[in-house]
Design a protein around this motif. Structure first.
Motif, PDB file in Angstrom:
ATOM      1  N   GLU A 124      19.541 -32.035 -38.024  1.00 48.50           N
ATOM      2  CA  GLU A 124      20.004 -33.223 -38.735  1.00 48.50           C
ATOM      3  C   GLU A 124      19.476 -33.226 -40.160  1.00 48.50           C
ATOM      4  O   GLU A 124      18.407 -32.678 -40.431  1.00 48.50           O
ATOM      5  N   MET A 125      20.234 -33.903 -41.019  1.00 48.38           N
ATOM      6  CA  MET A 125      19.766 -34.189 -42.378  1.00 48.38           C
ATOM      7  C   MET A 125      19.600 -35.695 -42.466  1.00 48.38           C
ATOM      8  O   MET A 125      20.482 -36.443 -42.032  1.00 48.38           O
ATOM      9  N   HIS A 126      18.479 -36.157 -43.005  1.00 45.87           N
ATOM     10  CA  HIS A 126      18.206 -37.575 -43.216  1.00 45.87           C
ATOM     11  C   HIS A 126      18.072 -37.844 -44.704  1.00 45.87           C
ATOM     12  O   HIS A 126      17.632 -36.974 -45.460  1.00 45.87           O
ATOM     13  N   MET A 127      18.416 -39.044 -45.099  1.00 45.35           N
ATOM     14  CA  MET A 127      18.190 -39.490 -46.472  1.00 45.35           C
ATOM     15  C   MET A 127      18.078 -40.998 -46.458  1.00 45.35           C
ATOM     16  O   MET A 127      18.533 -41.656 -45.510  1.00 45.35           O
ATOM     17  N   THR A 128      17.491 -41.544 -47.503  1.00 48.14           N
ATOM     18  CA  THR A 128      17.478 -42.990 -47.675  1.00 48.14           C
ATOM     19  C   THR A 128      18.193 -43.316 -48.972  1.00 48.14           C
ATOM     20  O   THR A 128      18.050 -42.605 -49.968  1.00 48.14           O
ATOM     21  N   VAL A 129      18.988 -44.392 -48.923  1.00 50.42           N
ATOM     22  CA  VAL A 129      19.777 -44.834 -50.064  1.00 50.42           C
ATOM     23  C   VAL A 129      19.542 -46.333 -50.235  1.00 50.42           C
ATOM     24  O   VAL A 129      19.451 -47.067 -49.241  1.00 50.42           O
ATOM     25  N   ARG A 150      18.869 -48.822 -40.116  1.00 49.81           N
ATOM     26  CA  ARG A 150      17.401 -48.808 -40.187  1.00 49.81           C
ATOM     27  C   ARG A 150      16.978 -48.926 -41.646  1.00 49.81           C
ATOM     28  O   ARG A 150      17.284 -48.072 -42.462  1.00 49.81           O
ATOM     29  N   MET A 151      16.308 -50.010 -41.947  1.00 45.59           N
ATOM     30  CA  MET A 151      15.913 -50.321 -43.322  1.00 45.59           C
ATOM     31  C   MET A 151      14.409 -50.180 -43.503  1.00 45.59           C
ATOM     32  O   MET A 151      13.634 -50.428 -42.574  1.00 45.59           O
ATOM     33  N   THR A 152      14.028 -49.790 -44.710  1.00 44.50           N
ATOM     34  CA  THR A 152      12.623 -49.817 -45.120  1.00 44.50           C
ATOM     35  C   THR A 152      12.555 -50.577 -46.435  1.00 44.50           C
ATOM     36  O   THR A 152      13.492 -50.533 -47.235  1.00 44.50           O
ATOM     37  N   PHE A 171      15.855 -49.756 -48.578  1.00 43.33           N
ATOM     38  CA  PHE A 171      16.425 -48.441 -48.345  1.00 43.33           C
ATOM     39  C   PHE A 171      17.025 -48.397 -46.946  1.00 43.33           C
ATOM     40  O   PHE A 171      16.403 -48.855 -45.984  1.00 43.33           O
ATOM     41  N   GLU A 172      18.218 -47.808 -46.837  1.00 43.72           N
ATOM     42  CA  GLU A 172      18.816 -47.590 -45.524  1.00 43.72           C
ATOM     43  C   GLU A 172      18.821 -46.101 -45.220  1.00 43.72           C
ATOM     44  O   GLU A 172      19.137 -45.273 -46.073  1.00 43.72           O
ATOM     45  N   LEU A 173      18.481 -45.782 -43.977  1.00 38.82           N
ATOM     46  CA  LEU A 173      18.492 -44.399 -43.508  1.00 38.82           C
ATOM     47  C   LEU A 173      19.918 -43.990 -43.181  1.00 38.82           C
ATOM     48  O   LEU A 173      20.618 -44.662 -42.412  1.00 38.82           O
TER      49      LEU A 173
END
Length: 179
Positions: A124-129, A150-152, A171-173
């Motif tokens: 998998e590739m993950h990112m936060t935007v 999922r938010m940070t 940020f959302e994942l």
């Protein structure tokens, strides 16, 4: 045929690239220069997007790299890849604002995904935007990423990440399976 995405070379960044990478990232996201492209965050964040210390730390980390994209000897795009066990994290993605919209971003993203699969065997590739960046999230969704909900929290008060111009940033994942 658009040559923007095909006349480039990829390599891992070196310490000598730090200043050029910082300038590229800043130009793509902050200030008036960023308004030449569509990825600008100038209306939601001011101040810096990154700094030389942060970029150097990524370059020197054994589990990270900055994939650097050059055209005619000039750095025109970059992204961070970090190996995090079963997945890779994708970040610090920037394309020079004067050439955005020509397909280079898609090419860089595809190469980053290919390298993460081939070199680290991740699934998998993950990112936060930033969650209010609807246009950017939609661009990633068209490339197979899905919102997780999922938010940070945004690091308010830490100017290394910029000076927020609104109080609802988080940020959302986003996640994409790599087949």
């Amino acid at each position: 045929m658009d040559t923007t995405a095909t006349d480039v070379s990829f390599r891992d960044a070196a310490d000598a690239d730090v200043d050029a990478l910082v300038a590229l990232v800043e130009s793509a996201y902050r200030g008036d220069s960023s308004r030449a492209g569509w990825t600008t965050e100038a209306d939601i964040l001011q101040g810096q997007r990154t700094d030389p210390e942060g970029v150097r730390e990524i370059i020197e980390s054994p589990d990270s790299r900055v994939l650097t994209v050059e055209r005619e000897g000039r750095i025109v795009a970059c992204c961070q890849l970090e190996h995090r066990g079963e997945y890779a994290y994708f970040g610090m993605f920037a394309v020079s604002p004067t050439i955005q919209g020509g397909g280079l971003g898609r090419t860089v993203l595809e190469e980053a995904e290919r390298r993460a699969r081939a070199e680290w065997g991740v699934t998998e590739m993950h990112m936060t935007v930033i969650s209010v960046r609807d246009d950017l999230i939609a661009w990633y969704e068209r490339r197979g990423y899905r919102r997780t909900g999922r938010m940070t929290p945004f690091p308010y008060g830490d100017e290394r990440f910029g000076v927020p111009q609104r109080d609802d940033l988080q940020f959302e994942l986003l996640v994409k399976p790599l087949g």
